[in-house]
Design a protein around this motif. Structure first.
Motif: not given
Length: 177
Positions: A58-59, A63-65, A101-106, A169-172
């Motif tokens: 979440e943190a 950072k990404i946002l 990646d966003l689906n995995a995070i969700d 991390a990949r998304l970042w």
């Protein structure tokens, strides 16, 4: 500094019945009820790791946002809203690496929320001794919500969180490169 006054029960999770008995002049619940689950400390330890890992994700999503939207008010955004806002700003193509990646995070977020809000309960059967001298409570099933759960299930949940951290991390990297 650690002291018994700060941690009156030591470094462990204490159940409601145990604490409630301190304020009652009788045992909490029915004396015929099964005992407190002896496997609970291991479940609590794993649940704590899952929650801590989810908090790290979440943190990192914050950072990404912040990179994508420097004016974002992170304190007002739940984990879900952070994911949805990042998705909105990136607008990944369906099936793309960012979408996956966003689906995995969700998915990890959803699982973390379930770990937070649904207690783990062990169901017992009372088995009488064949010799007739009493019996004992035998655990037969441990559930969380409607699903059976065990040590392996919780390890799988932790692995899901760790994989989601890799996705984060990949998304970042994809938004900072």
């Amino acid at each position: 500094m650690y002291s018994e006054e700060v941690l009156p029960y030591g470094e462990r999770v204490v159940g409601f019945p145990e604490v409630a008995e301190e304020f009652l002049d009788r045992p909490y619940g029915d004396p015929e009820d099964p005992p407190h689950d002896p496997g609970a400390p291991d479940y609590h330890r794993l649940r704590g790791l899952i929650l801590a890992q989810g908090t790290e994700i979440e943190a990192a999503m914050g950072k990404i946002l912040s990179i994508l939207d420097p004016a974002a008010q992170l304190g007002n955004l739940t984990f879900y809203r952070r994911i949805m806002r990042v998705r909105e700003l990136i607008a990944p193509a369906p099936g793309s690496a960012q979408d996956v990646d966003l689906n995995a995070i969700d998915t990890a977020r959803d699982r973390r929320n379930r770990i937070v809000h649904e207690p783990i309960v062990t169901c017992y059967n009372y088995v009488r001794y064949l010799t007739g001298g009493g019996g004992e409570w035998v655990p037969v099933l441990t559930v969380q919500g409607r699903d059976e759960v065990d040590h392996r299930t919780l390890c799988d949940d932790l692995a899901l969180q760790q994989e989601a951290m890799r996705a984060t991390a990949r998304l970042w990297v994809s938004v900072t490169s």
